[in-house]
Write an enzyme that holds these catalytic residues in place. Structure first.
Site, PDB file in Angstrom:
ATOM      1  CG  HIS A   1      -0.359   1.478  -2.138  1.00 37.04           C
ATOM      2  ND1 HIS A   1      -1.658   1.030  -2.350  1.00 37.04           N
ATOM      3  CD2 HIS A   1       0.065   0.899  -1.003  1.00 37.04           C
ATOM      4  CE1 HIS A   1      -1.989   0.216  -1.364  1.00 37.04           C
ATOM      5  NE2 HIS A   1      -0.964   0.117  -0.531  1.00 37.04           N
TER       6      HIS A   1
ATOM      7  CG  HIS B   1       4.328   0.061   0.759  1.00 39.20           C
ATOM      8  ND1 HIS B   1       4.131   1.421   0.742  1.00 39.20           N
ATOM      9  CD2 HIS B   1       3.198  -0.487   1.243  1.00 39.20           C
ATOM     10  CE1 HIS B   1       2.926   1.686   1.215  1.00 39.20           C
ATOM     11  NE2 HIS B   1       2.338   0.546   1.531  1.00 39.20           N
TER      12      HIS B   1
END
Length: 153
Positions: free
Chosen positions: A61, A76
């Site tokens: 992620h 992110h």
């Protein structure tokens, strides 16, 4: 000391927004560092490296690239996506690899993240930077490789 400007490029197509509009207080209050965010297009996408350097951290992620001058940039993918334990993310690069700006790093689908009840907004953070070091922040429609912000340091 000569201040060099690092052009941090968008890792995704979408809409460039300010960190204050990120639905997470840690990012919105720049606790991790200053930067910007991208509200990505919906559908399958490939996140690319925003700068050239070494892929020092790679998670499904999120990833961090450290430039040759030591400055690190965090990308992110979505908010609270760590809780997905990698589901819906495909790693296209290897931790420790040298990458150029634009190198594919992670394939994912922001529409699936959103359908699962999470925000697909992607903070792009200048790690360990002073707030004043980030300027020329983009706003509106943006494509991968276009400057998202400048980091002077």
């Amino acid at each position: 000391m000569d201040a060099t400007v690092l052009l941090v490029r968008s890792p995704l197509p979408g809409t460039a927004i300010g960190l204050r509009d990120v639905p997470d207080p840690v990012f919105a209050q720049a606790m991790v560092g200053p930067g910007a965010a991208v509200d990505p297009e919906r559908g399958p996408l490939t996140a690319v490296a925003p700068i050239a350097g070494t892929l020092v951290k790679l998670k499904p992620h999120a990833f961090v690239i450290a430039g040759s001058d030591g400055r690190g940039v965090l990308v992110h993918l979505g908010i609270d996506t760590v809780n997905l334990d990698g589901a819906g993310f495909e790693l296209l690069a290897t931790e420790g690899a040298e990458v150029e700006a634009g190198t594919p790093v992670i394939r994912w689908n922001p529409a699936e993240i959103e359908a699962g009840g999470l925000s697909p907004i992607c903070p792009v953070i200048a790690l360990d930077a002073e707030p004043a070091a980030v300027d020329q922040v983009a706003a509106g429609a943006i494509e991968p490789g276009v400057t998202l912000f400048q980091w002077t340091g």
